[in-house]
Scaffold this motif. Sequence first.
Motif, mmCIF file in Angstrom:
data_model
loop_
_atom_site.group_PDB
_atom_site.id
_atom_site.type_symbol
_atom_site.label_atom_id
_atom_site.label_comp_id
_atom_site.label_asym_id
_atom_site.label_seq_id
_atom_site.Cartn_x
_atom_site.Cartn_y
_atom_site.Cartn_z
ATOM 1 N N ASP A 295 0.844 -1.201 0.000
ATOM 2 C CA ASP A 295 0.000 0.000 0.000
ATOM 3 C C ASP A 295 0.878 1.249 0.000
ATOM 4 N N ALA A 296 1.392 1.590 -1.160
ATOM 5 C CA ALA A 296 2.390 2.655 -1.280
ATOM 6 C C ALA A 296 1.873 4.009 -0.816
ATOM 7 N N ASP A 297 0.606 4.311 -1.089
ATOM 8 C CA ASP A 297 0.080 5.621 -0.716
ATOM 9 C C ASP A 297 -0.586 5.628 0.654
ATOM 10 N N ASP B 163 -3.375 4.486 1.803
ATOM 11 C CA ASP B 163 -4.799 4.821 1.923
ATOM 12 C C ASP B 163 -5.660 3.642 2.380
ATOM 13 N N GLU C 288 -0.753 -0.943 -7.314
ATOM 14 C CA GLU C 288 -0.172 -1.511 -6.097
ATOM 15 C C GLU C 288 -0.420 -3.012 -5.964
#
Length: 267
Positions: free
Chosen positions: A123-125, A127, A134
Amino acid sequence: LSLWLLLAGQAALAIAEEYDEALEAEGLSDGQLRKLHKKMDLNGDHKVSLPEILQYSEKTGKSLADKDVDAIMEEIDTNKDGYLSMEEHMNDLHNQADGGDEEEMKELATRKKIETAKFAAADADGDGVLNKKELPALFYPETHEGVLTVTVQEAIRQKDTDGDGKLSPKEFWEAGFGADDEVISEEENQDFALLDANGDGFLQAEELRRWESGRFHTEEAMRKLVEVADQDNDKLVDIDEFMNARQAIAVSDAQYHLIEWAEHEEL
């Protein structure tokens, strides 16, 4: 790869099994081999080197993972919002184990912890959901350094019987822990030595990454391909050498990778 099959969701596993069956049913034509050689010739000198092949392999591996996104999302994105939530992922895991015995339920609890850590790494961002960019990392840890770290840590946890944070040959191959008391083979000892970069007789987490990512197997397969095909010993394989080695390649470990790449490239 074996750990990925253990931990991946049902949708990704089904896709992989169907894909493997398709690969096994096919061979490679002269035309496909020629086109593959051209694809792997990244600098355009009409020859391929081992570094070029491995660079092509890494790029293609990521592309293969991206290609499966829609099928995976269709299977487990139950609310059809175009994102995979943690709840959806956990439900998919639970559905796989539904009806299992007590031991399987215990294993499920462990899997959920691991998958939660992998989900967070993917979950790179941050959120709380995975978008299509992703998502591949969750099911293909070899394409994402953070998710691969979780996978490596779990491999060590499972095999590190003395709890010292590293793996001996016996622990790595899980030899001597079963009823048959298996002996480590010469080939297994050789593979361990190749993985043991600092030569201390143990595998640390960083050394284990090559194995868990599948890079070790690809590197060894392609190294042998170059050795077999390189008739003039210049560490490069031109198209004639590549084609002349076709029969040797067909019975080598490299063949599986070549078929997979040709299928992906639609050659």
